[in-house]
Design an enzyme around this catalytic site. Structure first.
Site, PDB file in Angstrom:
ATOM      1  N   ASN A  99      20.334   0.073  -1.112  1.00 29.95           N
ATOM      2  CA  ASN A  99      21.115   0.790  -1.996  1.00 29.95           C
ATOM      3  C   ASN A  99      21.846   2.064  -1.418  1.00 29.95           C
ATOM      4  O   ASN A  99      21.396   2.132  -0.487  1.00 29.95           O
ATOM      5  CB  ASN A  99      20.846   0.694  -3.380  1.00 29.95           C
ATOM      6  CG  ASN A  99      19.613   1.835  -3.184  1.00 29.95           C
ATOM      7  OD1 ASN A  99      19.674   2.943  -3.170  1.00 29.95           O
ATOM      8  ND2 ASN A  99      18.384   1.021  -3.535  1.00 29.95           N
ATOM      9  N   ASP A 102       6.404  -2.458  -9.650  1.00 27.39           N
ATOM     10  CA  ASP A 102       7.126  -1.461 -10.200  1.00 27.39           C
ATOM     11  C   ASP A 102       6.053  -0.125  -9.921  1.00 27.39           C
ATOM     12  O   ASP A 102       5.182   0.105 -10.511  1.00 27.39           O
ATOM     13  CB  ASP A 102       7.177  -1.462 -11.584  1.00 27.39           C
ATOM     14  CG  ASP A 102       8.168  -0.363 -12.389  1.00 27.39           C
ATOM     15  OD1 ASP A 102       7.849   0.769 -12.083  1.00 27.39           O
ATOM     16  OD2 ASP A 102       9.135  -0.943 -13.238  1.00 27.39           O
ATOM     17  N   PHE A 150      13.472   8.359 -13.572  1.00 29.67           N
ATOM     18  CA  PHE A 150      14.795   8.769 -13.413  1.00 29.67           C
ATOM     19  C   PHE A 150      15.290   7.323 -13.914  1.00 29.67           C
ATOM     20  O   PHE A 150      14.676   6.381 -13.678  1.00 29.67           O
ATOM     21  CB  PHE A 150      15.368   9.035 -12.014  1.00 29.67           C
ATOM     22  CG  PHE A 150      15.247  10.489 -11.857  1.00 29.67           C
ATOM     23  CD1 PHE A 150      14.218  11.242 -11.612  1.00 29.67           C
ATOM     24  CD2 PHE A 150      16.506  11.176 -11.558  1.00 29.67           C
ATOM     25  CE1 PHE A 150      14.278  12.519 -11.354  1.00 29.67           C
ATOM     26  CE2 PHE A 150      16.580  12.622 -11.336  1.00 29.67           C
ATOM     27  CZ  PHE A 150      15.327  13.365 -11.195  1.00 29.67           C
TER      28      PHE A 150
END
Ligand code: PMT
Length: 391
Positions: A207, A303, A320
């Site tokens: 990303n 996660d 965040f």
């Protein structure tokens, strides 16, 4: 740096030319700089250069009659925020370590009532000599902060430890020195940047995270006195001074590194944009166009933030949330689902890759918007809020 008063001592070393640049940086940032040149320093750069750059008289002599009371060694340090010696030669450090005051610089160091920072610069053998190391030990015991030295090519042509830190690093060290120590003694693990998930040996899923927000926060946490371990995905940023950095590529590597270091941490800050999915199997060889459009099966990544928050002795977790809309409701949902006390919400269109950011902090007490500003400024605001929550 605005309004700070710095006494910059320059002793004899080739690196004295870099101190001229440091004066320029400090003055540009609003500091008042009084330069004190030793006899050795004056052989490398003249007082005229420093006077022109600082806009102030330069001091060289213990008996300088310009000081009204003829006590420049007292006057210069009263009201000063710090004395920085850059470059500090082996001789200067030996004299300082032994409390000698045979020139203006060593005398004012003894007479000062503010922090002393020392940036050594010398040949690698001189630096390694037991006498120099002994003097460094004495200076540290006496409360001086030693900055560097760095390693690399030296003016004499040899390569090794002994280079003075760059002016930008010395500027940062002064900022560190002045910052309120809100998180002193706290150990922090922080994630930053993107992750890369291998598709084949040359392709990845990733990303657009630049790492700027995470690196700014790592720097602000260190500046506040915390011991920071940053687990960083691939970015092209310099690791902030004093931050321990573990470089990883994939989400699973990030997970492993975080779990390895989280044991002793009191705070975990997850700034990284972790890939939620990865190809189930990375192809061993480059996928060929001639073989047709590939079908890539994705599987979820662990996660990291949720798993850290669920640890038996979980640290204080800060997440965040980067959203493209409905920031408050998505951020609050993430805070609840990951069961973390604080989440920092930002809009991807403002935050991703940018130098600036605008964030809203969500905690048990509600929403707290921070001012729009550079990521460094925003990071400082996050640290202040975090320190209040931990107080
Ligand atoms: O790097 P920059 O260009 O400066 O951009 C900064 C940023 C936009 C990436 C940063 O400010 C930010 O918002 N990071 C979080 C990105 C995000 O939205 O993450 P998320 O919603 O997928 O995850 C929520 C939280 O869980 C984050 O704290 C994330 O680090 C964490 N997470 C997510 C997935 C995962 N597998 N493990 C995690 O730890």
């Amino acid at each position: 740096m605005q309004g700070r008063r710095i006494v910059l001592g320059v002793s004899g070393g080739v690196a004295a030319y870099k101190s001229a640049e440091l004066v320029r940086l400090l003055v540009k940032a609003g500091a008042q700089v009084d330069v004190v040149l030793t006899a050795g320093g004056a052989r490398f750069v003249t007082a005229v250069t420093f006077q022109a750059l600082s806009g102030r008289p330069v001091w060289t002599d213990l008996w300088d009659a310009r000081a009204n009371n003829n006590m420049a060694h007292i006057d210069l340090t009263r009201g000063a925020d710090a004395v920085l010696i850059a470059p500090a030669s082996a001789d200067l450090m030996a004299r300082l370590a032994n409390g000698q005051c045979d020139d203006l610089l060593t005398t004012l160091c003894l007479a000062r009532d503010c922090p002393l920072l020392v940036a050594p610069a010398m040949n690698r053998q001189m630096w390694q000599h037991p006498a120099t190391q002994r003097n460094i030990g004495l200076l540290i015991t006496d409360g001086a902060e030693i900055l560097g030295p760095a390693s690399g090519e030296q003016a004499c042509g040899e390569v090794g430890e002994g280079r003075m830190l760059e002016p930008e690093d010395l500027f940062e060290a002064l900022l560190d020195c002045f910052a309120p120590k809100l998180l002193v003694g706290k150990r922090v693990v922080l994630t930053a940047g993107p992750t890369q998930e291998a598709v084949d040996p040359v392709r990845v899923l990733t990303n657009l995270s630049s790492g700027k927000m995470g690196y700014a926060l790592a720097k602000a946490l260190h500046r506040a006195g915390a011991e920071v371990t940053m687990v960083s995905g691939p970015v092209s940023l310099a690791v902030p001074r004093g931050v321990n950095c573990v470089q990883i590529k994939s989400a699973r590597e990030m997970y492993e590194a975080v779990m390895q270091h989280i044991g002793h941490a009191q705070i975990f800050v997850a700034v990284a944009a972790v890939a939620d999915f990865r190809p189930e199997q990375a192809a061993e060889h480059k996928i060929k166009k001639a073989d047709g459009t590939p079908e890539i099966q994705l599987v979820p990544n662990p996660d990291i933030l949720s798993d850290v928050a669920s640890l038996p002795n979980a640290p204080f977790c800060v997440g965040f949330a980067a959203e493209s809309r409905d920031l408050e409701s998505y951020a609050q949902k993430k805070r609840a689902s990951k069961r973390i006390p604080l989440i920092v919400g930002n809009l991807v269109q403002n935050a991703l890759g940018a130098d600036d950011n605008q964030v809203i902090l969500f905690d048990d007490a509600g929403a707290h918007a921070l001012e729009h500003g550079s990521k460094e400024l925003v990071a400082q605001g996050i640290v202040e809020h975090l320190a209040k929550l931990l107080a």
